[in-house]
Design an enzyme around this catalytic site. Structure first.
Site, PDB file in Angstrom:
ATOM      1  N   LYS A 227     -92.641  22.669  64.935  1.00  8.58           N
ATOM      2  CA  LYS A 227     -91.836  22.755  66.163  1.00  8.58           C
ATOM      3  C   LYS A 227     -90.335  22.614  65.897  1.00  8.58           C
ATOM      4  O   LYS A 227     -89.691  23.541  65.414  1.00  8.58           O
ATOM      5  CB  LYS A 227     -92.340  21.737  67.195  1.00  8.58           C
ATOM      6  CG  LYS A 227     -93.796  22.018  67.638  1.00  8.58           C
ATOM      7  CD  LYS A 227     -94.266  21.124  68.735  1.00  8.58           C
ATOM      8  CE  LYS A 227     -95.761  21.207  68.941  1.00  8.58           C
ATOM      9  NZ  LYS A 227     -96.181  22.309  69.799  1.00  8.58           N
TER      10      LYS A 227
ATOM     11  N   ASP B 227     -99.312  12.838  62.147  1.00  7.21           N
ATOM     12  CA  ASP B 227     -99.034  14.193  62.629  1.00  7.21           C
ATOM     13  C   ASP B 227     -97.828  14.098  63.579  1.00  7.21           C
ATOM     14  O   ASP B 227     -97.983  13.747  64.747  1.00  7.21           O
ATOM     15  CB  ASP B 227    -100.261  14.771  63.338  1.00  7.21           C
ATOM     16  CG  ASP B 227     -99.981  16.171  63.855  1.00  7.21           C
ATOM     17  OD1 ASP B 227    -100.944  16.889  64.190  1.00  7.21           O
ATOM     18  OD2 ASP B 227     -98.791  16.562  63.925  1.00  7.21           O
TER      19      ASP B 227
ATOM     20  N   TYR C 115    -104.627  16.374  68.959  1.00  8.61           N
ATOM     21  CA  TYR C 115    -104.765  17.769  68.537  1.00  8.61           C
ATOM     22  C   TYR C 115    -103.891  17.967  67.317  1.00  8.61           C
ATOM     23  O   TYR C 115    -102.718  17.557  67.308  1.00  8.61           O
ATOM     24  CB  TYR C 115    -104.315  18.692  69.676  1.00  8.61           C
ATOM     25  CG  TYR C 115    -104.331  20.163  69.343  1.00  8.61           C
ATOM     26  CD1 TYR C 115    -103.142  20.868  69.154  1.00  8.61           C
ATOM     27  CD2 TYR C 115    -105.530  20.874  69.236  1.00  8.61           C
ATOM     28  CE1 TYR C 115    -103.149  22.221  68.863  1.00  8.61           C
ATOM     29  CE2 TYR C 115    -105.540  22.233  68.946  1.00  8.61           C
ATOM     30  CZ  TYR C 115    -104.340  22.903  68.756  1.00  8.61           C
ATOM     31  OH  TYR C 115    -104.345  24.240  68.465  1.00  8.61           O
TER      32      TYR C 115
END
Ligand code: KE4
Length: 427
Positions: free
Chosen positions: A267, A239, A144
């Site tokens: 994050k 990623d 994702y």
């Protein structure tokens, strides 16, 4: 567990917000019951509006590696706040955080801040297409990379959790530029490159997958990606929104000693405030406006509050003992959960990378999306609910990672293991 006020407030939320949540995976859709409305967090704990106290292994899906409301992060935000919240102009904190990231990740020579991991991945792909002049991208099933249109094909995280077919709302013309390959299957990728290598702008990968649950790269997989993309003039994009500053100071690229062309971050680098970033080779990043023609922009990109939170967080992670402590906590939790599953004679696999792990309810190895999807998600739901009643807050999905923080203690982990042993014994 008393949940009256959560129920009342969640009903109110559903009157104004789709599903009552600001992000689908929070809705407990896959684990049953209604989400708790959280009032505050402190260290490794969250407290809901009914006064329940829970040991938190979601940690806001990864950013809170120091734990909730860490004093150094709070102080940094408060100090920045005294001077305002955002200027829409260069500020000192941007350069400070950019330098920290470039120092930590040698592959990152220039970095641009955005406000989410989705923006980071979306922008990195636009840059890869602009730099190579090619249209196709390759992603892996179960990975994702945020919810931008071209990346929702067979995505993990909430898409997997809710079993959303394909990506409604994304025109076929977008989706056709995304090739989906099986994770950990280098042969499949070689065949894709043999067939279409000249048209592939980039391969984007979670170097350690976190969105089908935690899945590790097989030996040779990441080096194979690096070789294939280089051979065919495509870019390799890591990623590292989850793994960046999570697996170690150098992220997954440091751990596996692979240099991607571009890296996506998020994050942890925001310390709990909205931040994403993408960066990489200077000759590529110089194509980003205003230096180059590839456009990307953002009102609150690089705002001083978010930068201050990120700087405080990364500064706290610089101490060598930080990752040693996270590794020790992860090892204890993994061993304890495995023993509890054996004791209860429940088929399960635990996959861990430092301070992130997933307990998969399956007898088989989990090496890709298909094997993750074979998990007993009903059993995970029952386990989740039992752990919640026991005061342990797990990700409300089999296809997510458990996150530890530096605020967790060995006692927290032992209490979690004991709760898991009780929960598993009655599953
Ligand atoms: P955000 O746009 O949510 O900041 O980041 C998107 C993203 C990109 N790349 C990776 C590897 C990610 O894990 C994410 C977001 N992670 C999910 C949880 N696995 C966020 C939780 C949610 O969507 O509510």
């Amino acid at each position: 567990m008393k949940r009256d006020l959560s129920r009342k407030l969640f009903a109110e939320a559903q009157r104004y917000i789709p599903g009552g949540v600001s992000s689908p995976v929070r809705a407990f859709g896959a684990v049953g019951g209604e989400p708790l409305v959280i009032r505050r967090g402190a260290g490794a704990r969250i407290f809901d509006v009914d006064g329940n106290e829970l040991i938190d292994y979601v940690c806001s899906w990864g950013p809170l590696i120091l734990g909730h409301a860490h004093p150094k992060v709070a102080r940094a935000i408060q100090e920045a706040l005294r001077d305002g919240t955002t200027f829409g102009a260069p500020c000192l904190q941007e350069t400070t955080l950019a330098k920290l990231i470039c120092e930590a990740l040698p592959s990152v020579e220039l970095v641009r801040f955005v406000s989410s991991g989705t923006e980071a991945a979306m922008s990195a792909l636009r840059l890869a297409r602009g730099y190579t002049g090619r249209d196709l991208i390759v992603k892996f099933a179960g990975c994702y990379h945020g919810h931008s249109d071209g990346l929702l094909a067979e995505a993990g995280s909430g898409v997997a959790t809710l079993g959303i077919p394909g990506s409604p709302g994304v025109p076929a013309s977008y989706a056709q530029n995304t090739i989906v390959a099986p994770y950990n299957d280098l042969g499949a990728l070689e065949r894709i490159f043999q067939a279409q290598g000249g048209d592939i702008a980039a391969v984007i990968v979670e170097p350690v997958a976190g969105n089908m649950g935690v899945v590790l790269p097989r030996p040779g997989f990441l080096p194979g990606l690096r070789r294939l993309t280089a051979e065919h003039g495509a870019l390799l994009i890591f990623d590292e929104v989850i793994t960046g500053f999570r697996l170690g100071w150098g992220g997954a690229q440091g751990h596996y000693q692979i240099k991607p062309d571009l890296t996506c971050l998020g994050k942890i680098i925001g310390g709990g405030l909205p931040v994403g970033a993408y960066g990489g080779r200077r000759d590529i990043m110089e194509r980003v406006a205003p230096q180059g023609p590839v456009y990307q922009a953002g009102t609150l990109s690089g705002n001083p509050l978010a930068m201050a939170a990120g700087i405080a967080t990364l500064e706290a992670l610089k101490s060598p003992s930080a990752y040693e402590k996270l590794e020790a906590l992860g090892r204890t939790l993994e061993a304890g959960l495995a023993a509890a599953c054996r004791q209860a004679k429940i088929p399960a696999r635990i996959v861990r990378a430092g301070s992130v792990l997933t307990l998969f309810f399956t007898p088989g190895e989990v090496t890709d999306y298909n094997s993750a999807l074979r998990c007993d998600t009903a059993r995970y739901g029952a386990f989740f609910r039992a752990m919640l009643e026991a005061g342990v807050y797990l990700p409300p999905s089999q296809f997510e990672a458990w996150f530890l923080s530096l605020a967790h203690t060995e006692q927290d982990v032992e209490a979690t293991i004991a709760a898991a042993a009780r929960a598993l014994s009655v599953l």
